[in-house]
Design an enzyme around this catalytic site. Structure first.
Site, PDB file in Angstrom:
ATOM      1  N   CYS A 102      55.071  49.284  68.940  1.00 50.24           N
ATOM      2  CA  CYS A 102      55.110  48.334  67.830  1.00 50.24           C
ATOM      3  C   CYS A 102      56.151  48.697  66.790  1.00 50.24           C
ATOM      4  CB  CYS A 102      53.724  48.202  67.196  1.00 50.24           C
ATOM      5  SG  CYS A 102      53.014  49.765  66.665  1.00 50.24           S
ATOM      6  N   GLY A 144      35.618  44.541  77.204  1.00 49.28           N
ATOM      7  CA  GLY A 144      35.569  43.111  77.444  1.00 49.28           C
ATOM      8  C   GLY A 144      36.722  42.370  76.800  1.00 49.28           C
ATOM      9  N   GLY A 159      35.597  39.019  69.867  1.00 50.99           N
ATOM     10  CA  GLY A 159      36.194  39.276  68.564  1.00 50.99           C
ATOM     11  C   GLY A 159      35.420  38.709  67.389  1.00 50.99           C
ATOM     12  N   LYS A 179      36.047  48.712  70.924  1.00 40.85           N
ATOM     13  CA  LYS A 179      36.392  47.698  71.913  1.00 40.85           C
ATOM     14  C   LYS A 179      37.827  47.942  72.381  1.00 40.85           C
ATOM     15  CE  LYS A 179      38.113  44.169  72.785  1.00 40.85           C
ATOM     16  NZ  LYS A 179      39.125  43.826  73.871  1.00 40.85           N
ATOM     17  N   GLU A 217      58.938  39.537  67.833  1.00 39.24           N
ATOM     18  CA  GLU A 217      58.645  40.774  68.558  1.00 39.24           C
ATOM     19  C   GLU A 217      58.603  40.496  70.053  1.00 39.24           C
ATOM     20  OE1 GLU A 217      55.804  44.567  67.831  1.00 39.24           O
ATOM     21  OE2 GLU A 217      54.758  42.659  67.959  1.00 39.24           O
ATOM     22  N   GLU A 240      47.041  46.918  61.860  1.00 40.09           N
ATOM     23  CA  GLU A 240      48.338  47.460  62.276  1.00 40.09           C
ATOM     24  C   GLU A 240      48.889  46.469  63.276  1.00 40.09           C
ATOM     25  OE1 GLU A 240      51.164  48.563  64.216  1.00 40.09           O
ATOM     26  OE2 GLU A 240      49.845  49.980  65.260  1.00 40.09           O
ATOM     27  N   GLY A 281      38.762  40.347  74.117  1.00 39.00           N
ATOM     28  CA  GLY A 281      38.831  40.208  72.671  1.00 39.00           C
ATOM     29  C   GLY A 281      38.589  38.780  72.216  1.00 39.00           C
TER      30      GLY A 281
END
Length: 472
Positions: free
Chosen positions: A278, A200, A206, A169, A378, A244, A202
């Protein structure tokens, strides 16, 4: 405009039961492609196909899987220009940067797992018992928009090498390279059901991707908040989950380092990919005794960066990947000003020579303390926080004072000095003396930066179950 109107399920291109989703070029703010918004039914069909394909695929020889992986890598070379365009146009990375940062590294990274397929045939004989490896099963691979091909390959490579089947995905903002990969897989002739692609939202897909009882493992790259939801969805069926997630990585520069080289490395690290990395080292920790000197060096380095059209070979930074991400970054810049940080360069105005698109200037804040939101949260954009420290013990204390622990960096007078500091930093990786990312070593974080590892032998191990055979 490239239109993808089918999903790849069970070795066939199948119409989705959902609608089409427009994908915008962040540099022009105009549609550049469209892809299906897959539905829960599409996900269930893909998982069923992966489950049906698993018994035969997991029993193929290591040599067969090795050959398939190399064939896919060869196909990526053949479609090289298409992959460059896909990443550059949909996420805004300059084409000249995309070549190595996103495409060549991904091809090399995929090939690195071809030979690792033979890890599955190694049996450890301990006399009274044997230890062998088996593929974990059906895996859902949920990928981000910032390094869309690299993150796909970092999951797909070990999954195929170990004998797992997959449902992929991609992020809805950047799915084009995934469709190209599906075309490559189809041409290579990977057995039906081994590789399935459902694009699509999430938020809508999901729960099924992570919670379906026929899924054995979920590998997810994205925000920490989304990672929590992935873990919650997977928990009732006790799946393996590899996450991650976010980072707010610290970079310590010592007072006896080559300051100009150290600062230039730090500025390039945070500004590459428009700060959408990241493991970017977004907190630069510098000695109080040389603070003003280092701030001046950072200002000069940032202002030398060329921001512009991704098609311009002189551009180092393109736009943010989307207008919404630009809005998030600008909000943080305003928050930094409200918190009392000193704006050294950058800010909320459009870069010079740019009149449209999701662009943000390279931005540096000085006089930051580690309790400010811009130092703790972040931002995921080209924004650097410069924090002074008294001595190395103080620097390490600041570096480790974070809920994240994805990466870290040190630049000292020499490698031995840097290594001594690196061993004290609570993060999954540490870059010393201006080193660069490698797909040959494990990547992953401590604390709220996630669990599990990608790349290297450790990345392969995430997709493996270990079985003990007790002998008479």
């Amino acid at each position: 405009m490239k239109i993808f109107d089918k999903l790849y399920i069970n070795g066939q291109w199948q119409a989705s039961t959902g609608s089409q989703h427009a994908i915008n070029n962040p540099a022009t703010e105009q549609p550049c492609a469209s892809s299906p918004l897959g539905t829960e039914n599409d996900v269930v069909a893909a998982i069923s196909a992966a489950r049906a394909a698993f018994p035969a695929w997991s029993q193929t020889s290591a040599q067969q899987r090795c050959d398939y992986i190399n064939a896919i890598a060869d196909g990526m070379k053949e479609r090289f220009n298409d992959l460059v365009d896909a990443v550059s146009i949909t996420m805004g990375c300059p084409k000249n940067m995309t070549v190595d940062l996103h495409i060549n590294s991904s091809i090399d990274g995929l090939r690195s797992f071809a030979e690792r397929a033979f890890m599955m045939e190694k049996i450890d004989d301990h006399g009274g018992f044997k230890v062998l490896k088996e593929a974990i099963g059906v895996c859902t691979l949920i990928n981000p928009w910032n390094y869309p091909l690299s993150q796909l390959v970092g999951k797909l490579g070990p999954a195929l090498a170990s004998g797992c089947t997959v449902v992929i995905k991609p992020a809805e903002q950047t799915p084009v390279q995934d469709f190209i990969m599906a075309e490559i897989v189809d041409k290579v002739g990977l057995p039906a059901g081994v590789f399935n692609l459902v694009s699509g939202s999430g938020r809508k897909l999901g729960a099924t991707l992570c919670g379906h009882p026929e899924v054995d493992m979920v590998s997810f790259t994205g925000s920490t908040a989304a990672g929590i939801k992935v873990s919650e969805a997977a928990a009732p069926t006790i799946k393996r989950v590899c996450l991650e997630l976010g980072g707010k990585s610290a970079y310590i520069i010592t007072d006896d380092a080559d300051l100009e080289t150290a600062v230039n490395w730090g500025i390039e690290d945070i500004m590459i990919n428009t700060g959408q990395t990241c493991n970017a080292h977004t907190r630069m920790l510098v000695p109080q005794s040389r603070y003003d000197e280092i701030v001046s060096l950072a200002k000069a380095a940032a202002e030398a960066i060329v921001v512009g059209d991704p098609l311009d070979e002189n551009s180092f930074m393109g736009p943010m990947a989307s207008a919404s991400q630009k809005g998030i970054v600008l909000d943080y810049i305003n928050k930094g000003l409200e918190e009392g940080a000193r704006l050294v360069t950058g800010g909320t105005d459009m870069p010079t020579g740019v009149d449209c698109g999701a662009y943000v200037k390279p931005t540096i804040f000085a006089d930051v303390n580690n309790q400010m939101a811009i130092a703790r949260e972040e931002i995921f954009g080209p924004v650097l926080c410069m924090i002074p420290y008294r001595d190395i013990d103080h620097a390490v204390e600041i570096a480790n004072d974070s809920v994240f622990g994805l990466s870290s960096a040190v630049y000292a007078k020499d490698s031995d000095s840097a290594m001594a500091i690196a061993r004290r930093m609570r993060a999954g990786q540490c870059f010393i003396q201006g080193s660069f990312f490698s797909t040959d070593v494990p990547f992953g974080g401590y604390k709220q930066s996630g669990n599990g590892r990608e790349w290297g032998d450790e990345g392969m191990s995430e997709y493996i179950e270990v079985k003990s055979i007790i002998c008479p």
